[in-house]
Design an enzyme around this catalytic site. Sequence first.
Site, PDB file in Angstrom:
ATOM      1  N   ARG A   1     -25.171  -5.444   7.182  1.00 43.95           N
ATOM      2  CA  ARG A   1     -24.587  -6.728   6.792  1.00 43.95           C
ATOM      3  C   ARG A   1     -24.743  -7.796   7.877  1.00 43.95           C
ATOM      4  NH1 ARG A   1     -20.520  -5.863   2.577  1.00 43.95           N
ATOM      5  NH2 ARG A   1     -19.178  -7.455   3.467  1.00 43.95           N
TER       6      ARG A   1
ATOM      7  N   GLU B   1     -18.988  -8.549   9.929  1.00 45.82           N
ATOM      8  CA  GLU B   1     -20.036  -7.960  10.753  1.00 45.82           C
ATOM      9  C   GLU B   1     -20.957  -9.009  11.373  1.00 45.82           C
ATOM     10  OE1 GLU B   1     -18.705  -4.991   7.682  1.00 45.82           O
ATOM     11  OE2 GLU B   1     -19.365  -7.078   7.622  1.00 45.82           O
TER      12      GLU B   1
ATOM     13  N   LYS C   1       0.840  -1.188   0.000  1.00 46.14           N
ATOM     14  CA  LYS C   1       0.000   0.000   0.000  1.00 46.14           C
ATOM     15  C   LYS C   1       0.886   1.252   0.000  1.00 46.14           C
ATOM     16  CE  LYS C   1      -4.356  -1.424   2.150  1.00 46.14           C
ATOM     17  NZ  LYS C   1      -5.269  -1.215   3.295  1.00 46.14           N
TER      18      LYS C   1
END
Length: 635
Positions: A400, A372, A286
């Site tokens: 979710r 979740e 990243k």
Amino acid sequence: MRHMSISDDFPLLSRIDSPADLRSLPRSELGAVADELRRYLIHTVSQRGGHFAAGLGTVELTVALHYVFQTPDDRLVWDVGHQAYPHKVLTGRRDVLRTIKQHHGLAPFPTRSESVYDTFGVGHSSTSISAALGMAIGAAALGERRRVVAVIGDGAMTAGMAFEALNHAGSLNVDLLVVLNDNDMSISNNVGAMSNYFARMLSGKIYATLREGGKKVLRQMPTVWELARRSEEHVKGMILPGTVFEELGLNYIGPIDGHDLNALLATLENMRDMKGPQLLHIVTRKGKGYAPAEADPIKWHGPGPFDPASATIFKDKASGPTYSQIFGKWLCDAAERDPRIVGITPAMREGSGMVEYEKRFPERYFDVGIAEQHAITFAAGLACEGMRPVVAIYSSFLQRGYDQLVHDVALQNLPVTFAIDRAGLVGGDGATHQGSYDLSFLRCLPNIVVMAPSNEDECRQMLHTATTIDGPAAVRYPRGTGPGVAVQEEMRALPIGRASMLREGRAGIALLAFGSLVTNALEIGKEIDATVVNMRFVKPIDVELINRLAATHDRIITIEENVVAGGAGSAVAEVLNARGHHGPILQIGIPDQPIAHGSREDNLIDAGLDLATLRTRILAWARPQGLRRAADAAS
């Protein structure tokens, strides 16, 4: 910083208006294209802000995918979309990238209505493999020869949905390529010349021919076939971390260096024509190419405007603590007082304000990843053993885990506290992240208490109140800062289901406001001499007060930052209907349509919830009778 010219400073990139233009270039120039693309991202995002570190990490991958595959005929499905800025640049949106996340500008994530190259709309993670599998099967059913590629990050692989899709894909004879973009796993020692060699070898035609031919022969001898299959997987497993994917039925290739463009091109070209479900494991960094983002990718995940030379991020002047910060401090204070408090987050430690809590209470802090459903049922299990779990979750992410909220928490009446951040309109992340629906899907559940604070101190007191309730409770609060009310250190439980009368007016109009819009309601109420109530509780709602107001007021108006359908205003209407009240009621909230990206202020205007629009709408609706009554009273 001098003004940069697209044609002078980015001579190759300026000629690429579509992937077809990219594919017309000689392979020898692709490295220069990647370098220009990375510099262009740094230059453009620095001016307005946006998702940053993830896109820098996928530059070479994006170039290679669009070069090897015939997009848009071949389908390319990005997961989440933080990593898709390079994709937008190469697919005709280069010159408008500076508008990303801005009102009426480019969408922050791939969006089907924006480009034919955005094959699937995304925003929440871990959907790419399921969508790509559906596309692959759909294309095969129609007899269309096209390749389908899903690109998923290692963070998104923590979600059960990704493994559900992999498990399904592995059981089917379908041509699908899954690219696992790994930028966090501890496998960097496996990256380099040797692992790139193995990837090219395992994806090569000779190996593939021998592998498939051997299968056909050995399948006639079941015992030998099973031994050979397991031997192949175990040999791969000793060299490469791919055994789990092979067990799911995918042919695993990798890991390879995701910044080695030549290795990527060679491997993707080999895998393009391989049959059956394939998984290519690449390792990227990243923030690649911008040292500050490489060193701290979390800080540089989605910065505002910044100076590329000094790496200074320009911050808006804070007007006070954000609701996320108020939650974080309350959680630390609550955990200090009560050893049963446990903090849970589905991969949103920073966004939810839990950094300090993790440092102070590491044994009572759990980041479950992008999972979740697991977060909620995990909290339910903790509650069964006498703990007081607090699930810090964004409104749009709570969607979710709805079955777990219903089945595992509400029906069992377990004392789980839900700290629901980003409730209401959130701004730049757009429709996929708007917290527009939580009041509607929460208040229909049994046993749960639902609260909406109107200011900073009320948020702290409601969070405390939630932990005193012997059952599930939710506190939903907006993104950003509040109206500037001082937060008291003392924590006191509010009386359950009781609203707060802010002013009593003489105009015969009652404004019943919930949460973030109470401040606007009070300002308008003063102008028209209306009664204004901070309702505080959505469930249980203050039936006694509503009935009293219905008996003494001609018109009732409800105001909320939630969709009107099934929201807090609907709860008020149900109470009025039950008492046989037939007076007019106006329910104001988010309209029945997606609210796109822009600033939070832009979102409020689009939804008709800004102060000016609210004032105009309320005056127009209330004037015929209410203001006449106020005038009579004044005389």
